[in-house]
Design an enzyme around this catalytic site. Structure first.
Site, PDB file in Angstrom:
ATOM      1  N   GLU A  53    -118.255 -26.933 -12.817  1.00  0.00           N
ATOM      2  CA  GLU A  53    -119.062 -27.848 -12.007  1.00  0.00           C
ATOM      3  C   GLU A  53    -120.402 -27.210 -11.622  1.00  0.00           C
ATOM      4  O   GLU A  53    -121.443 -27.885 -11.618  1.00  0.00           O
ATOM      5  CB  GLU A  53    -118.302 -28.248 -10.737  1.00  0.00           C
ATOM      6  CG  GLU A  53    -116.979 -28.940 -11.007  1.00  0.00           C
ATOM      7  CD  GLU A  53    -115.793 -27.985 -11.047  1.00  0.00           C
ATOM      8  OE1 GLU A  53    -114.712 -28.386 -10.577  1.00  0.00           O
ATOM      9  OE2 GLU A  53    -115.944 -26.845 -11.545  1.00  0.00           O
ATOM     10  N   CYS A  80    -111.930 -26.778  -7.378  1.00  0.00           N
ATOM     11  CA  CYS A  80    -111.266 -25.867  -6.447  1.00  0.00           C
ATOM     12  C   CYS A  80    -111.791 -26.069  -5.026  1.00  0.00           C
ATOM     13  O   CYS A  80    -112.929 -26.493  -4.820  1.00  0.00           O
ATOM     14  CB  CYS A  80    -111.457 -24.414  -6.884  1.00  0.00           C
ATOM     15  SG  CYS A  80    -113.179 -23.863  -6.920  1.00  0.00           S
ATOM     16  N   ASP A 204     -92.866  -2.361 -39.675  1.00  0.00           N
ATOM     17  CA  ASP A 204     -94.177  -2.883 -40.083  1.00  0.00           C
ATOM     18  C   ASP A 204     -95.349  -2.064 -39.556  1.00  0.00           C
ATOM     19  O   ASP A 204     -96.459  -2.174 -40.080  1.00  0.00           O
ATOM     20  CB  ASP A 204     -94.341  -4.330 -39.607  1.00  0.00           C
ATOM     21  CG  ASP A 204     -93.345  -5.276 -40.258  1.00  0.00           C
ATOM     22  OD1 ASP A 204     -92.694  -4.864 -41.241  1.00  0.00           O
ATOM     23  OD2 ASP A 204     -93.209  -6.421 -39.783  1.00  0.00           O
TER      24      ASP A 204
END
Length: 351
Positions: A53, A80, A204
């Site tokens: 905002e 918020c 791996d």
């Protein structure tokens, strides 16, 4: 309504530009509209910096600033109302005298949770909530899962042959093509952490990083299950390039940049790990472990999404069976050359 949806879709597009850089905050996009024209737009670009905002309002040109008090603000998530790293966005909206705010979905984070909407309404602002609500929730499914279920959003990922083997018992099997490998590295950059078990680390020796040629690309935290601390320190997971957390039954300490987290061997292993990850603020985990680790998450119904890559042209006579997925719903499917990618959602994911 269709016009509102079009502007909210733009907010979602903008929000996605912050992916991988705003966690633990949600991705948020915002647009300011006056007489069917966008006069400002912005998104939350980086954690600790200005919210959507603020960036939206600041983007309005000098010649259009007088129009702010007559415009409609669209935002994908409830503004918020609390002081965090930045001041409350709801206060800024009130200060700028914006008369109407259209919100995609409310925020379940306890410090917001309706307080932003309430502050706007109390200031006399016309507030509308729920435009493309489902899509706005989907955008921040990691954030909402973390706060609502008190655990990370869990994505299972594996590659298999067309006869459902994920590897051989003796050597590493390369299943996916180069195009799909690039997609996997993109996936890694989008999640907070990657988890493997001890066997995968040994066999791996993965780096568990994103190797796309992008500057400052987000690198996930490496999570490794090594219950009895048997892994040699020469493995790639112990290099200092990324943060590594080792879950074990023996010690609880930090040493040489590695965080050893002791978990209770008398309790559920995965639930203990996810509880620790919640405390660390880890909002999402990409599980790239072997068949045993993956099947453990499936059997305990501790997963939200599964991404299964099938090489449609590769078969082997024998090997390690692929995990068996339960409670799934196919959400998407697509081909990348000879690789078929299926994305599944869990219909009954466990809290």
């Amino acid at each position: 309504m269709k016009q509102d949806e079009a502007y909210m879709y733009r907010c979602i597009q903008l929000a996605q530009l912050g992916r991988g850089n705003v966690e633990p905050n949600p991705m948020v996009g915002s647009a300011l509209v006056y007489k069917d024209e966008i006069i400002g737009e912005g998104y939350h670009a980086k954690y600790g910096e200005a919210h959507a905002e603020v960036n939206c309002i600041n983007s309005v040109s000098e010649e259009n600033k007088h129009l702010i008090q007559f415009a409609t603000l669209y935002v994908s998530l409830e503004p918020c109302a609390h002081f965090g790293k930045t001041p409350p966005c709801a206060d800024l909206i009130v200060k700028e005298k914006i008369p109407k705010v259209i919100i995609g979905c409310s925020d379940s984070f306890e410090q917001v949770a309706g307080k932003g909407i309430e502050k706007l309404i109390n200031a006399g602002i016309d507030v509308k909530v729920g435009v493309l609500g489902k899509e706005c929730i989907e955008l921040n499914k990691r954030f909402f899962t973390f706060h609502n279920k008190k655990r990370p959003y869990i994505i299972l990922k594996w590659a298999e042959t067309n006869n459902q083997f994920i590897g051989t018992k003796d050597e590493r099997l390369l299943i996916t093509n180069d195009t799909t490998n690039k997609l996997v590295h993109k996936w890694r950059s989008e999640e907070a952490a990657i988890l493997i078990g001890m066997n995968t680390a040994l066999q791996d020796n993965p780096q568990l990083n994103s190797r796309l040629p992008i500057k400052n690309i987000h690198q996930p935290i490496r999570l490794v299950i090594d219950k009895h601390l048997q892994l040699p320190s020469t493995l790639n997971i112990f290099n200092p390039s990324q943060r590594t957390i080792l879950f074990n039954y023996i010690i609880d300490k930090e040493e040489n940049g590695i965080l050893f987290v002791q978990i209770n061997k008398d309790k559920n292993l995965l639930e203990e790990i996810l509880s620790a990850c919640y405390k660390f603020g880890i909002q999402s985990i990409l599980v790239e472990g072997g068949a045993i680790t993956l099947q453990s998450f499936i059997n305990q119904n501790l997963w939200d999404e599964a991404r299964i890559i099938t090489n449609t042209t590769l078969s082997i006579n024998e090997g390690i069976n692929a995990p068996k997925l339960l409670f799934n719903k196919l959400a998407n499917t697509f081909m990348l050359e000879n690789d078929k990618v299926n994305i599944y959602e869990n219909k009954f994911s466990k809290s």
